[in-house]
Scaffold this motif. Structure first.
Motif, PDB file in Angstrom:
ATOM      1  N   MET A  25       0.850  -1.185   0.000  1.00 56.75           N
ATOM      2  CA  MET A  25       0.000   0.000   0.000  1.00 56.75           C
ATOM      3  C   MET A  25       0.888   1.239   0.000  1.00 56.75           C
ATOM      4  SD  MET A  25      -2.891   1.130   2.774  1.00 56.75           S
ATOM      5  CE  MET A  25      -3.781   2.679   2.575  1.00 56.75           C
ATOM      6  N   PRO A  26       0.702   2.170  -0.957  1.00 53.40           N
ATOM      7  CA  PRO A  26       1.584   3.344  -1.031  1.00 53.40           C
ATOM      8  C   PRO A  26       1.315   4.309   0.115  1.00 53.40           C
ATOM      9  CG  PRO A  26      -0.167   3.488  -2.675  1.00 53.40           C
ATOM     10  CD  PRO A  26      -0.286   2.134  -2.064  1.00 53.40           C
ATOM     11  N   ALA A  27       2.364   4.970   0.549  1.00 48.94           N
ATOM     12  CA  ALA A  27       2.248   5.930   1.661  1.00 48.94           C
ATOM     13  C   ALA A  27       1.591   7.200   1.154  1.00 48.94           C
ATOM     14  CB  ALA A  27       3.633   6.235   2.221  1.00 48.94           C
ATOM     15  N   THR A  28       0.547   7.666   1.932  1.00 43.39           N
ATOM     16  CA  THR A  28      -0.162   8.886   1.555  1.00 43.39           C
ATOM     17  C   THR A  28       0.561  10.083   2.125  1.00 43.39           C
ATOM     18  OG1 THR A  28      -1.568   8.757   3.503  1.00 43.39           O
ATOM     19  CG2 THR A  28      -2.338   7.619   1.503  1.00 43.39           C
ATOM     20  N   ILE A  29       0.146  11.274   1.597  1.00 41.78           N
ATOM     21  CA  ILE A  29       0.780  12.512   2.080  1.00 41.78           C
ATOM     22  C   ILE A  29       0.481  12.719   3.551  1.00 41.78           C
ATOM     23  CG2 ILE A  29       0.758  15.019   1.845  1.00 41.78           C
ATOM     24  CD1 ILE A  29       0.275  14.652  -1.098  1.00 41.78           C
ATOM     25  N   SER A  30      -0.776  12.460   3.993  1.00 38.54           N
ATOM     26  CA  SER A  30      -1.124  12.658   5.403  1.00 38.54           C
ATOM     27  C   SER A  30      -0.329  11.732   6.291  1.00 38.54           C
ATOM     28  CB  SER A  30      -2.626  12.421   5.594  1.00 38.54           C
ATOM     29  OG  SER A  30      -2.958  11.092   5.178  1.00 38.54           O
ATOM     30  N   LEU A  31      -0.157  10.474   5.832  1.00 42.42           N
ATOM     31  CA  LEU A  31       0.620   9.548   6.643  1.00 42.42           C
ATOM     32  C   LEU A  31       2.055  10.029   6.769  1.00 42.42           C
ATOM     33  CD1 LEU A  31       0.827   6.892   8.180  1.00 42.42           C
ATOM     34  CD2 LEU A  31       1.264   5.744   5.997  1.00 42.42           C
ATOM     35  N   LYS A  32       2.595  10.527   5.656  1.00 38.85           N
ATOM     36  CA  LYS A  32       3.963  11.038   5.696  1.00 38.85           C
ATOM     37  C   LYS A  32       4.062  12.226   6.636  1.00 38.85           C
ATOM     38  CE  LYS A  32       5.152   9.524   1.016  1.00 38.85           C
ATOM     39  NZ  LYS A  32       5.537   9.984  -0.348  1.00 38.85           N
ATOM     40  N   ILE A  33       3.052  13.129   6.587  1.00 33.21           N
ATOM     41  CA  ILE A  33       3.082  14.311   7.464  1.00 33.21           C
ATOM     42  C   ILE A  33       2.975  13.888   8.924  1.00 33.21           C
ATOM     43  CG2 ILE A  33       1.821  16.402   8.111  1.00 33.21           C
ATOM     44  CD1 ILE A  33       1.083  16.716   5.165  1.00 33.21           C
ATOM     45  N   ILE A  34       2.086  12.892   9.200  1.00 34.53           N
ATOM     46  CA  ILE A  34       1.920  12.416  10.576  1.00 34.53           C
ATOM     47  C   ILE A  34       3.209  11.809  11.089  1.00 34.53           C
ATOM     48  CG2 ILE A  34       0.738  10.680  11.975  1.00 34.53           C
ATOM     49  CD1 ILE A  34      -1.738  11.199  10.225  1.00 34.53           C
ATOM     50  N   VAL A  35       3.847  10.972  10.261  1.00 33.82           N
ATOM     51  CA  VAL A  35       5.084  10.320  10.690  1.00 33.82           C
ATOM     52  C   VAL A  35       6.151  11.360  10.970  1.00 33.82           C
ATOM     53  CG1 VAL A  35       6.933   8.796   9.967  1.00 33.82           C
ATOM     54  CG2 VAL A  35       4.554   8.154   9.555  1.00 33.82           C
ATOM     55  N   VAL A  36       6.288  12.304  10.066  1.00 26.83           N
ATOM     56  CA  VAL A  36       7.316  13.339  10.260  1.00 26.83           C
ATOM     57  C   VAL A  36       7.018  14.158  11.509  1.00 26.83           C
ATOM     58  CG1 VAL A  36       8.296  15.445   9.282  1.00 26.83           C
ATOM     59  CG2 VAL A  36       7.899  13.469   7.819  1.00 26.83           C
ATOM     60  N   THR A  37       5.737  14.510  11.675  1.00 26.61           N
ATOM     61  CA  THR A  37       5.369  15.316  12.849  1.00 26.61           C
ATOM     62  C   THR A  37       5.633  14.560  14.145  1.00 26.61           C
ATOM     63  OG1 THR A  37       3.661  16.395  11.537  1.00 26.61           O
ATOM     64  CG2 THR A  37       3.492  16.595  13.938  1.00 26.61           C
ATOM     65  N   MET A  38       5.263  13.248  14.143  1.00 23.48           N
ATOM     66  CA  MET A  38       5.482  12.444  15.340  1.00 23.48           C
ATOM     67  C   MET A  38       6.966  12.350  15.664  1.00 23.48           C
ATOM     68  SD  MET A  38       4.257   8.537  16.125  1.00 23.48           S
ATOM     69  CE  MET A  38       2.548   9.029  16.042  1.00 23.48           C
ATOM     70  N   VAL A  39       7.776  12.137  14.657  1.00 23.86           N
ATOM     71  CA  VAL A  39       9.221  12.035  14.890  1.00 23.86           C
ATOM     72  C   VAL A  39       9.752  13.342  15.466  1.00 23.86           C
ATOM     73  CG1 VAL A  39      11.445  11.757  13.758  1.00 23.86           C
ATOM     74  CG2 VAL A  39       9.563  10.242  13.186  1.00 23.86           C
ATOM     75  N   VAL A  40       9.289  14.466  14.879  1.00 24.19           N
ATOM     76  CA  VAL A  40       9.764  15.776  15.364  1.00 24.19           C
ATOM     77  C   VAL A  40       9.347  15.994  16.808  1.00 24.19           C
ATOM     78  CG1 VAL A  40       9.552  18.258  15.045  1.00 24.19           C
ATOM     79  CG2 VAL A  40       9.862  16.773  13.060  1.00 24.19           C
ATOM     80  N   LEU A  41       8.051  15.673  17.118  1.00 20.87           N
ATOM     81  CA  LEU A  41       7.577  15.854  18.487  1.00 20.87           C
ATOM     82  C   LEU A  41       8.348  14.993  19.460  1.00 20.87           C
ATOM     83  CD1 LEU A  41       3.702  16.072  17.989  1.00 20.87           C
ATOM     84  CD2 LEU A  41       5.246  17.892  18.781  1.00 20.87           C
ATOM     85  N   LEU A  42       8.567  13.705  19.084  1.00 20.93           N
ATOM     86  CA  LEU A  42       9.292  12.812  19.972  1.00 20.93           C
ATOM     87  C   LEU A  42      10.702  13.314  20.220  1.00 20.93           C
ATOM     88  CD1 LEU A  42       8.131   9.296  18.751  1.00 20.93           C
ATOM     89  CD2 LEU A  42       7.539  10.415  20.901  1.00 20.93           C
ATOM     90  N   LEU A  43      11.343  13.736  19.176  1.00 21.12           N
ATOM     91  CA  LEU A  43      12.706  14.248  19.348  1.00 21.12           C
ATOM     92  C   LEU A  43      12.718  15.488  20.211  1.00 21.12           C
ATOM     93  CD1 LEU A  43      14.152  13.787  15.733  1.00 21.12           C
ATOM     94  CD2 LEU A  43      14.673  12.430  17.764  1.00 21.12           C
ATOM     95  N   THR A  44      11.679  16.337  19.992  1.00 22.74           N
ATOM     96  CA  THR A  44      11.616  17.574  20.798  1.00 22.74           C
ATOM     97  C   THR A  44      11.380  17.254  22.273  1.00 22.74           C
ATOM     98  OG1 THR A  44      10.763  18.766  18.877  1.00 22.74           O
ATOM     99  CG2 THR A  44      10.441  19.785  21.044  1.00 22.74           C
ATOM    100  N   LEU A  45      10.441  16.344  22.496  1.00 25.34           N
ATOM    101  CA  LEU A  45      10.129  15.994  23.892  1.00 25.34           C
ATOM    102  C   LEU A  45      11.312  15.290  24.543  1.00 25.34           C
ATOM    103  CD1 LEU A  45       6.447  14.769  23.458  1.00 25.34           C
ATOM    104  CD2 LEU A  45       7.227  16.878  24.552  1.00 25.34           C
ATOM    105  N   MET A  46      11.952  14.391  23.805  1.00 24.83           N
ATOM    106  CA  MET A  46      13.087  13.691  24.387  1.00 24.83           C
ATOM    107  C   MET A  46      14.205  14.655  24.688  1.00 24.83           C
ATOM    108  SD  MET A  46      13.185  10.222  22.066  1.00 24.83           S
ATOM    109  CE  MET A  46      14.698   9.705  22.834  1.00 24.83           C
ATOM    110  N   GLY A  47      14.421  15.604  23.832  1.00 19.56           N
ATOM    111  CA  GLY A  47      15.467  16.606  24.090  1.00 19.56           C
ATOM    112  C   GLY A  47      15.125  17.459  25.290  1.00 19.56           C
ATOM    113  N   SER A  48      13.827  17.794  25.361  1.00 19.00           N
ATOM    114  CA  SER A  48      13.398  18.626  26.494  1.00 19.00           C
ATOM    115  C   SER A  48      13.560  17.867  27.806  1.00 19.00           C
ATOM    116  CB  SER A  48      11.941  19.052  26.292  1.00 19.00           C
ATOM    117  OG  SER A  48      11.473  19.766  27.408  1.00 19.00           O
ATOM    118  N   ALA A  49      13.145  16.568  27.803  1.00 23.10           N
ATOM    119  CA  ALA A  49      13.267  15.759  29.018  1.00 23.10           C
ATOM    120  C   ALA A  49      14.707  15.572  29.413  1.00 23.10           C
ATOM    121  CB  ALA A  49      12.592  14.411  28.798  1.00 23.10           C
ATOM    122  N   LEU A  50      15.527  15.306  28.400  1.00 21.45           N
ATOM    123  CA  LEU A  50      16.945  15.107  28.688  1.00 21.45           C
ATOM    124  C   LEU A  50      17.561  16.369  29.263  1.00 21.45           C
ATOM    125  CD1 LEU A  50      19.389  13.256  28.538  1.00 21.45           C
ATOM    126  CD2 LEU A  50      19.774  14.068  26.201  1.00 21.45           C
TER     127      LEU A  50
END
Length: 807
Positions: A1-26
């Protein structure tokens, strides 16, 4: 199944948020750990300073630190009372533990770093990490003057790390919750604002691609953001596409018509082009055939700074030159010229004139691979490229070698003809002089012989008479030379071998006299022992050898070498030397010297009578080489002369061979064998002295004689008198000659015996006379033996000649 634009945006956003939160926690954990560690340090320092104050009070009472009993209990109490404190101890300046919250460690020694000693000496507290503990170190002084040791308060590192881990875990959990919530909100928003409008546009595009007629407008999307703008642009494109499609369908039929018409035009043009290509190929083929089979040598050159380079040539040029085509192409054209032609091309600028188009036909000599020179006639025109720029030449070479050879042979034949005519004219002159001299010499030669027959052996007149006879003989030899030159001398031929004549001459008085003039002369002979015989006159051959040897000796005044060689030689083909020699078997007589040689301008004149550069009076009369020429011609031979100034001369004479056996030399015949019995001899001669001499000889030989001075008188005499034999002179100055006289005699005296006498050589009229019945031919001046034998043989002949009378 090909990746949709929304899925790509969600994945990118989630990665950015996780990295931001992990950096903040650290960052938060690290900051907290630092603050917590700082708080522990402050707390440990405060505790240590409190204990240090207690110790100072005790030390101010002048109680030594070592004598303070029970202080370890205080240290232990501190550990028990304060959370997070692991141990407390007092260390002497030397590093020995004086008091410790754990009594078992009393008395142990510690290593005190130099930097710690320096800090404590300055009365500064110090915090350091020792293994799993942080230590707060406070210096102890007695009265703020004497350094007594250090107080160490230890708290574990693990307690700080535990606090940090707990904080990080809490921060991570909170961040995950926030991230999941954010992703959910983002997903719902993207579904509403991006995914659904894009799917609508995708459906429209798919319909356009599938060319479905039910394509609907996308104006259902009325937003004003980027999606709305994209939809508006797409609606415009759709309208334009529908319009274009209708126009395309409208013009499709017309375009198909145009394409069909143009296709037919292209098919016709392609057919014409193929026909043109075919014609060009045929033309090129004909040109190549013409080029290769041309009757002239064809060469194409290209101009280069170092000279013209051959770029192509035809087969006749390669066959003539002897090189392969790949060896010729790329080479300089001048490489195939002789040195003289290359020099001519450079000096006269022939190639430059050819490039300018002003070249006219010129002669060039080509040099083949075998070194053979080919004479050619060259014509050259400029060669241009497609732009009209002159790049070289087209040259044609016509082989004119045979023509030049023919012209050369023609010139040579003309020169020989002129030379022969000149010699002939001189010969006619010499013949006339010889005829008159013969008549004069007859008395000098004949009378001494008659007188000697009548003189006794002891007569004092015999010696003078012999001298007169010898002088007459020498004069007669000169006359014979003149007659040889005129080719009118009597030709007495016999089979001889030239080797015998050479040896006879080398032992003769004439040769001895020659050597007396040239004492330093050396003569080498190389005679072929298998030499074939020839048919000729020994006297003339001997004279020829004597003249050639004399010339060779005169060419070497200071002495030298003369080489006389004989050999058999066969010519398979005609050869060109001083004159052209036919094919056949020949005997070669070669006489060479090492003398001064003959200049080229003199070589053509050496056979002219009286042309000589020898010393007159010693070496001859200037008739020597003329006599040689006449002798060679009389013997149907050929002569070749090769000479170079200062290098010497070689003369080669070729005599035709005969297969007949050699003629034996005859001994002197006694007079008694040719004396007569009183027969009557009629002498017919226009010269009185000749008649008298002949009459005297015949009377001495016991014959009766009668004399007349012309043919007419002879006929008149025979009409009333008989004669057993007529001695008939061939040439008479007045009236009839010998042939005409004999014809008239036969009319009145058929079968009349006649012998012919003359100072000239045998001619065509003499042969005609002999066909009529005339007998032997004898030469003047007369000798007793010659005239006696001729008369005797003719009278003894039993047959009666009845020659046909010719009018």
């Amino acid at each position: 199944m090909p990746a949709t634009i929304s899925l790509k945006i969600i994945v990118v956003t989630m990665v950015v948020l996780l990295l931001t939160l992990m950096g903040s926690a650290l960052g938060t954990g690290m900051l907290f750990s630092k603050e917590y560690a700082r708080a522990l340090e402050s707390r440990a320092l405060a505790i240590g300073q409190s204990l240090e104050s207690q110790l100072n009070r005790l030390l101010n009472l002048n109680i030594p630190l070592q004598d303070l009993s029970g202080f370890e209990n205080q240290c232990k109490a501190v550990v028990d009372r304060f959370e997070g404190i692991s141990y407390a101890m007092v260390v002497e300046p030397e590093g020995r533990i004086l008091f410790h919250s754990t009594p078992a460690k009393h008395g142990r020694s510690l290593d005190v770093p130099v930097e710690l000693k320096t800090a404590l000496g300055d009365n500064r507290p110090w915090v350091r990490r020792v293994g799993p503990f942080y230590e707060a170190i406070i210096p102890i002084f007695n009265g703020m003057v004497d350094y007594q040791g250090t107080l160490h308060i230890g708290f574990p590192v693990e307690s700080i790390n535990a606090k940090i881990r707990g904080l990080l875990i809490s921060s991570s959990i909170i961040g995950m919750i926030i991230a999941l919530y954010s992703v959910l909100v983002l997903f719902l928003s993207l579904q509403s604002m991006v995914t659904r409008p894009l799917k609508s546009l995708i459906a429209l595009m798919q319909a356009i691609r599938e060319k479905r007629s039910e394509i609907q407008s996308s104006k259902i999307i009325t937003r004003k953001d980027e999606i709305g703008q994209l939809t508006a642009v797409f609606d415009g494109l759709m309208q334009e596409l529908n319009t274009s499609r209708s126009e395309v369908e409208k013009h499709a039929g017309h375009l198909e018509t145009l394409v069909t018409r143009r296709t037919e035009q292209l098919r016709h043009a392609n057919h014409e082009l193929l026909e043109e290509v075919k014609e060009r190929h045929e033309a090129e083929k004909r040109f190549r055939e013409l080029f290769e089979n041309a009757p002239v040598m064809y060469v194409i050159t290209q101009n280069q700074p170092g000279g013209p380079i051959v770029t192509n040539c035809n087969g006749l040029f390669t066959a003539t030159i002897g090189y392969e085509r790949d060896q010729i192409i790329g080479s300089k054209l001048g490489n195939f010229y002789t040195h003289e032609s290359r020099k001519q091309m450079l000096l006269e600028g022939g190639y430059e004139r050819a490039l300018e188009g002003t070249f006219i036909s010129e002669e060039r000599q080509l040099l083949t691979r075998e070194g053979r020179v080919v004479d050619t006639l060259l014509q050259a025109v400029p060669q241009s490229d497609s732009s009209g720029r002159i790049i070289g030449t087209r040259a044609m070479f016509l082989d004119v070698t045979d023509r030049r050879k023919s012209e050369s042979e023609k010139k040579e034949l003309l020169a020989r003809l002129q030379r022969a005519e000149k010699l002939e004219s001189l010969g006619v002159l010499a013949g006339g002089v010889a005829h008159d001299l013969n008549n004069i010499l007859s008395g000098i030669v004949s009378y001494p012989e008659l007188l000697l027959m009548q003189l006794p052996d002891d007569s004092p007149l015999r010696k003078p008479m012999l001298t007169i006879q010898k002088a007459g003989d020498k004069a007669a030899e000169i006359v014979q030379d003149l007659l040889t030159l005129a080719r009118r001398s009597v030709s007495t031929r016999q089979v001889i071998n030239i080797n015998d004549i050479i040896l006879d001459y080398l032992s003769s008085p004439e040769h001895a006299k020659l050597l007396s003039f040239h004492p330093n002369l050396c003569i080498d002979i190389h005679l072929d022992q298998q030499l074939l015989n020839i048919s000729g006159s020994p006297i003339h051959i001997r004279k020829t050898i004597m003249n050639l040897v004399s010339n060779a000796a005169e060419a070497q005044t200071d002495g030298g070498q003369i080489i006389i060689t004989t050999y058999n030689h066969n010519f398979d083909l005609p050869q060109m030397g001083y004159e052209q020699i036919r094919e056949g078997d020949f005997v070669a007589l070669e006489i060479s010297d090492q003398g001064c040689g003959i200049p080229k301008e003199d070589l053509e004149r050496i056979f002219e009578p009286f042309y000589t550069k020898k010393v007159m009076g010693r070496s001859g009369t200037g008739l020597g080489m003329a006599v040689v020429w006449g002798t060679v011609q009389d013997h149907q031979g050929y002569i070749d002369v090769r000479s170079q100034p200062d290098e010497g001369t070689t003369v080669v004479i070729y005599f035709p061979v005969t297969r007949m056996p050699r003629t034996r030399n005859q001994d002197a015949i006694p007079v008694s064998q040719y004396t007569g019995d009183g027969q009557t001899i009629l002498i017919v001669d226009d010269i009185k002295e000749q008649r008298e001499i002949a009459a005297s000889i015949l009377q001495r030989l016991n014959y009766a004689s009668a004399s007349v001075s012309s043919g007419e008188e002879a006929i008149a005499y025979l009409q009333s008198h008989a004669a057993d034999l007529i001695l008939l002179d061939m040439i008479m100055g007045q009236g009839m000659d010998g042939l005409e006289t004999y014809r008239k005699i036969l009319e009145i005296r058929p079968g009349q015996k006649v012998i012919i006498a003359s100072g000239y050589a045998e001619t065509e009229r003499v042969k005609q006379l002999q066909k009529l019945g005339a007998g032997q031919y004898i030469k003047k001046p007369y000798t007793i033996e010659a005239i006696g034998m001729a008369v005797k043989n003719e009278l003894d002949s039993s047959s009666i000649r009845t020659g046909e009378v010719q009018g």
